[in-house]
Design a protein around this motif. Structure first.
Motif, PDB file in Angstrom:
ATOM      1  N   ARG A  92     -85.320  22.436  -2.736  1.00 16.14           N
ATOM      2  CA  ARG A  92     -86.263  22.860  -3.764  1.00 16.14           C
ATOM      3  C   ARG A  92     -85.525  23.492  -4.937  1.00 16.14           C
ATOM      4  O   ARG A  92     -85.909  23.304  -6.099  1.00 16.14           O
ATOM      5  CB  ARG A  92     -87.286  23.820  -3.167  1.00 16.14           C
ATOM      6  CG  ARG A  92     -88.192  23.148  -2.132  1.00 16.14           C
ATOM      7  CD  ARG A  92     -89.054  24.151  -1.401  1.00 16.14           C
ATOM      8  NE  ARG A  92     -90.086  24.694  -2.278  1.00 16.14           N
ATOM      9  CZ  ARG A  92     -90.773  25.788  -1.993  1.00 16.14           C
ATOM     10  NH1 ARG A  92     -90.529  26.454  -0.876  1.00 16.14           N
ATOM     11  NH2 ARG A  92     -91.709  26.211  -2.827  1.00 16.14           N
ATOM     12  N   TRP A  93     -84.462  24.246  -4.658  1.00 21.49           N
ATOM     13  CA  TRP A  93     -83.676  24.817  -5.757  1.00 21.49           C
ATOM     14  C   TRP A  93     -83.050  23.695  -6.581  1.00 21.49           C
ATOM     15  O   TRP A  93     -83.095  23.721  -7.819  1.00 21.49           O
ATOM     16  CB  TRP A  93     -82.584  25.740  -5.206  1.00 21.49           C
ATOM     17  CG  TRP A  93     -81.872  26.486  -6.299  1.00 21.49           C
ATOM     18  CD1 TRP A  93     -82.161  27.719  -6.785  1.00 21.49           C
ATOM     19  CD2 TRP A  93     -80.753  25.999  -7.075  1.00 21.49           C
ATOM     20  NE1 TRP A  93     -81.304  28.040  -7.819  1.00 21.49           N
ATOM     21  CE2 TRP A  93     -80.441  27.002  -8.018  1.00 21.49           C
ATOM     22  CE3 TRP A  93     -80.008  24.828  -7.072  1.00 21.49           C
ATOM     23  CZ2 TRP A  93     -79.398  26.871  -8.932  1.00 21.49           C
ATOM     24  CZ3 TRP A  93     -78.978  24.673  -7.994  1.00 21.49           C
ATOM     25  CH2 TRP A  93     -78.677  25.689  -8.906  1.00 21.49           C
ATOM     26  N   VAL A 136     -91.773  19.250   2.119  1.00 19.85           N
ATOM     27  CA  VAL A 136     -90.558  20.066   2.039  1.00 19.85           C
ATOM     28  C   VAL A 136     -90.933  21.542   1.927  1.00 19.85           C
ATOM     29  O   VAL A 136     -90.363  22.402   2.608  1.00 19.85           O
ATOM     30  CB  VAL A 136     -89.700  19.619   0.833  1.00 19.85           C
ATOM     31  CG1 VAL A 136     -88.507  20.557   0.644  1.00 19.85           C
ATOM     32  CG2 VAL A 136     -89.212  18.188   1.033  1.00 19.85           C
ATOM     33  N   ALA A 137     -91.904  21.851   1.070  1.00 22.65           N
ATOM     34  CA  ALA A 137     -92.304  23.246   0.855  1.00 22.65           C
ATOM     35  C   ALA A 137     -92.924  23.856   2.104  1.00 22.65           C
ATOM     36  O   ALA A 137     -92.767  25.055   2.360  1.00 22.65           O
ATOM     37  CB  ALA A 137     -93.283  23.326  -0.314  1.00 22.65           C
ATOM     38  N   ARG A 180     -84.046  20.585  -6.836  1.00 20.81           N
ATOM     39  CA  ARG A 180     -85.097  19.854  -7.574  1.00 20.81           C
ATOM     40  C   ARG A 180     -85.413  20.557  -8.888  1.00 20.81           C
ATOM     41  O   ARG A 180     -85.495  19.919  -9.943  1.00 20.81           O
ATOM     42  CB  ARG A 180     -86.362  19.763  -6.723  1.00 20.81           C
ATOM     43  CG  ARG A 180     -87.542  19.111  -7.447  1.00 20.81           C
ATOM     44  CD  ARG A 180     -88.863  19.428  -6.785  1.00 20.81           C
ATOM     45  NE  ARG A 180     -89.122  20.862  -6.753  1.00 20.81           N
ATOM     46  CZ  ARG A 180     -90.175  21.415  -6.176  1.00 20.81           C
ATOM     47  NH1 ARG A 180     -91.078  20.645  -5.564  1.00 20.81           N
ATOM     48  NH2 ARG A 180     -90.354  22.725  -6.185  1.00 20.81           N
ATOM     49  N   ASP A 181     -85.595  21.878  -8.838  1.00 16.22           N
ATOM     50  CA  ASP A 181     -85.930  22.622 -10.054  1.00 16.22           C
ATOM     51  C   ASP A 181     -84.763  22.617 -11.044  1.00 16.22           C
ATOM     52  O   ASP A 181     -84.972  22.530 -12.261  1.00 16.22           O
ATOM     53  CB  ASP A 181     -86.324  24.055  -9.697  1.00 16.22           C
ATOM     54  CG  ASP A 181     -87.623  24.130  -8.905  1.00 16.22           C
ATOM     55  OD1 ASP A 181     -88.366  23.128  -8.884  1.00 16.22           O
ATOM     56  OD2 ASP A 181     -87.888  25.190  -8.301  1.00 16.22           O
ATOM     57  N   CYS A 189     -84.466  22.625   3.201  1.00 11.76           N
ATOM     58  CA  CYS A 189     -85.622  22.547   2.308  1.00 11.76           C
ATOM     59  C   CYS A 189     -85.523  23.577   1.192  1.00 11.76           C
ATOM     60  O   CYS A 189     -85.907  23.299   0.044  1.00 11.76           O
ATOM     61  CB  CYS A 189     -86.908  22.739   3.102  1.00 11.76           C
ATOM     62  SG  CYS A 189     -87.326  21.341   4.170  1.00 11.76           S
ATOM     63  N   THR A 190     -85.032  24.765   1.510  1.00 13.58           N
ATOM     64  CA  THR A 190     -84.856  25.795   0.480  1.00 13.58           C
ATOM     65  C   THR A 190     -83.841  25.333  -0.561  1.00 13.58           C
ATOM     66  O   THR A 190     -84.064  25.444  -1.769  1.00 13.58           O
ATOM     67  CB  THR A 190     -84.404  27.119   1.114  1.00 13.58           C
ATOM     68  OG1 THR A 190     -85.397  27.557   2.046  1.00 13.58           O
ATOM     69  CG2 THR A 190     -84.197  28.190   0.054  1.00 13.58           C
ATOM     70  N   TRP A 201     -92.757  16.429  -1.620  1.00 16.67           N
ATOM     71  CA  TRP A 201     -92.294  17.793  -1.903  1.00 16.67           C
ATOM     72  C   TRP A 201     -93.208  18.829  -1.250  1.00 16.67           C
ATOM     73  O   TRP A 201     -92.755  19.928  -0.919  1.00 16.67           O
ATOM     74  CB  TRP A 201     -92.167  18.011  -3.402  1.00 16.67           C
ATOM     75  CG  TRP A 201     -90.905  17.394  -3.923  1.00 16.67           C
ATOM     76  CD1 TRP A 201     -90.778  16.289  -4.711  1.00 16.67           C
ATOM     77  CD2 TRP A 201     -89.568  17.835  -3.645  1.00 16.67           C
ATOM     78  NE1 TRP A 201     -89.455  16.015  -4.949  1.00 16.67           N
ATOM     79  CE2 TRP A 201     -88.688  16.938  -4.308  1.00 16.67           C
ATOM     80  CE3 TRP A 201     -89.026  18.877  -2.897  1.00 16.67           C
ATOM     81  CZ2 TRP A 201     -87.297  17.078  -4.255  1.00 16.67           C
ATOM     82  CZ3 TRP A 201     -87.639  19.017  -2.837  1.00 16.67           C
ATOM     83  CH2 TRP A 201     -86.798  18.134  -3.505  1.00 16.67           C
ATOM     84  N   ASP A 202     -94.463  18.492  -1.018  1.00 13.73           N
ATOM     85  CA  ASP A 202     -95.331  19.402  -0.265  1.00 13.73           C
ATOM     86  C   ASP A 202     -94.832  19.547   1.166  1.00 13.73           C
ATOM     87  O   ASP A 202     -94.846  20.656   1.729  1.00 13.73           O
ATOM     88  CB  ASP A 202     -96.778  18.900  -0.263  1.00 13.73           C
ATOM     89  CG  ASP A 202     -97.490  19.147  -1.587  1.00 13.73           C
ATOM     90  OD1 ASP A 202     -96.982  19.967  -2.390  1.00 13.73           O
ATOM     91  OD2 ASP A 202     -98.540  18.515  -1.820  1.00 13.73           O
TER      92      ASP A 202
END
Length: 303
Positions: free
Chosen positions: A149-150, A254-255, A152-153, A145-146, A251-252
């Motif tokens: 998210r990287w 995932v976060a 995705r950004d 997940c970390t 994405w929530d």
């Protein structure tokens, strides 16, 4: 005799419906077929016009498993197929699951469904990008997940939208709708981002295939963008000890993930998720969501 059923006018012989495929949950083949039938309206669009490869496990995940790309012997004449180029062995024909009868026929073979990032009318020209995030123990999907998210950004900085799903195994997949792009270029771009992730996230990730480097890290596998490679499709059941599904996630989710079981979904949970969220990967099916890959000389935007 095997029961005969008629699905949208097609006669199908269904076999061994009481056979237990997943001993840990007692899940039978009949339940697997029921899942595929009731999930078809979400599953079929992600298979549309894509040649499928089957990972067959007719005796359950603990039995023999074998991967096949060619049209299986005995396939009904109404099951569609398309010619797929194979660099070493010449062209071959693969199944294309375009409708419910074809999906039920495939489910009766007991299969995981895998597809490339391109469609039959444009072999080797990708309309989506994929990252397969594979955790090496003791890393889990939490570490994925970390990394997700990287990525995705980082993709957003290049104007690209990423959509996440569980792999249905240990990790995650990120998929990105892109304008038609040669597979070698999507592969090169994905590799660039995987290398960047390694530099940014240090010991958390690796882009190298060397298994000695994987323990405790997330392997960002960019190679599934290659024209000859395939990825498990959204909503397919997996040949794992439990009847897990490759499941689109928000994405929530995932976060907020702090434990692997938070992003582990069994086939019986999918209907409620679809009722709540619809198909979270529907944007991948919308050509208007596709964006061009950045040109090679473009650099990441300043923060």
């Amino acid at each position: 005799m095997s029961p005969i059923t008629v699905v949208e006018g097609r006669r199908l012989s269904l076999t061994n419906l009481d056979k237990v495929l997943y001993p840990e949950t007692g899940t039978t083949k009949g339940e697997v077929l029921h899942y595929c039938t009731t999930t078809a309206d979400a599953l079929l669009p992600h298979l549309h016009d894509r040649p499928v490869s089957f990972l067959r496990y007719p005796d359950g995940p603990g039995g023999q498993r074998f991967f096949t790309k060619n049209v299986p012997p005995g396939a009904p004449s109404w099951v569609k197929s398309c010619e797929v180029p194979h660099s070493r062995s010449g062209p071959a024909r693969q199944v294309v699951l375009q409708d419910l009868p074809s999906l039920v026929w495939a489910a009766n073979l007991v299969v995981e469904l895998h597809a490339p990032q391109w469609t039959c009318d444009a072999p080797g020209t990708a309309d989506r990008l994929v990252f397969d995030l594979d955790p090496g123990e003791p890393a889990t999907v939490v570490e994925c997940c970390t990394a997700a998210r990287w990525l995705r950004d980082r993709l957003a900085a290049d104007g690209l939208d990423a959509y996440a799903k569980t792999s249905g195994s240990k990790g995650m997949h990120l998929l990105v709708p892109v304008e038609p792009t040669p597979a070698d270029r999507t592969t090169a771009y994905a590799r660039t981002l995987a290398v960047e992730a390694g530099a940014a996230l240090g010991e958390l990730v690796t882009h190298k295939m060397d298994r000695a480097l994987r323990p405790g890290r997330v392997f960002i596998d960019f190679s599934q963008n290659a024209a000859a490679k395939t990825t498990a499709v959204a909503y397919t059941l997996r040949a794992r000890p439990l009847p897990t599904v490759s499941t689109p996630v928000t994405w929530d989710e995932v976060a907020d993930c702090t434990a692997p079981d938070q992003l582990t979904f069994l086939f019986g949970e999918i209907a409620a998720r679809r009722e709540r969220y619809g198909d979270l990967h529907a944007p991948l099916l919308d050509p208007d969501r596709a964006r061009p890959l950045p040109h090679g000389e473009r650099r990441r935007r300043s923060a």
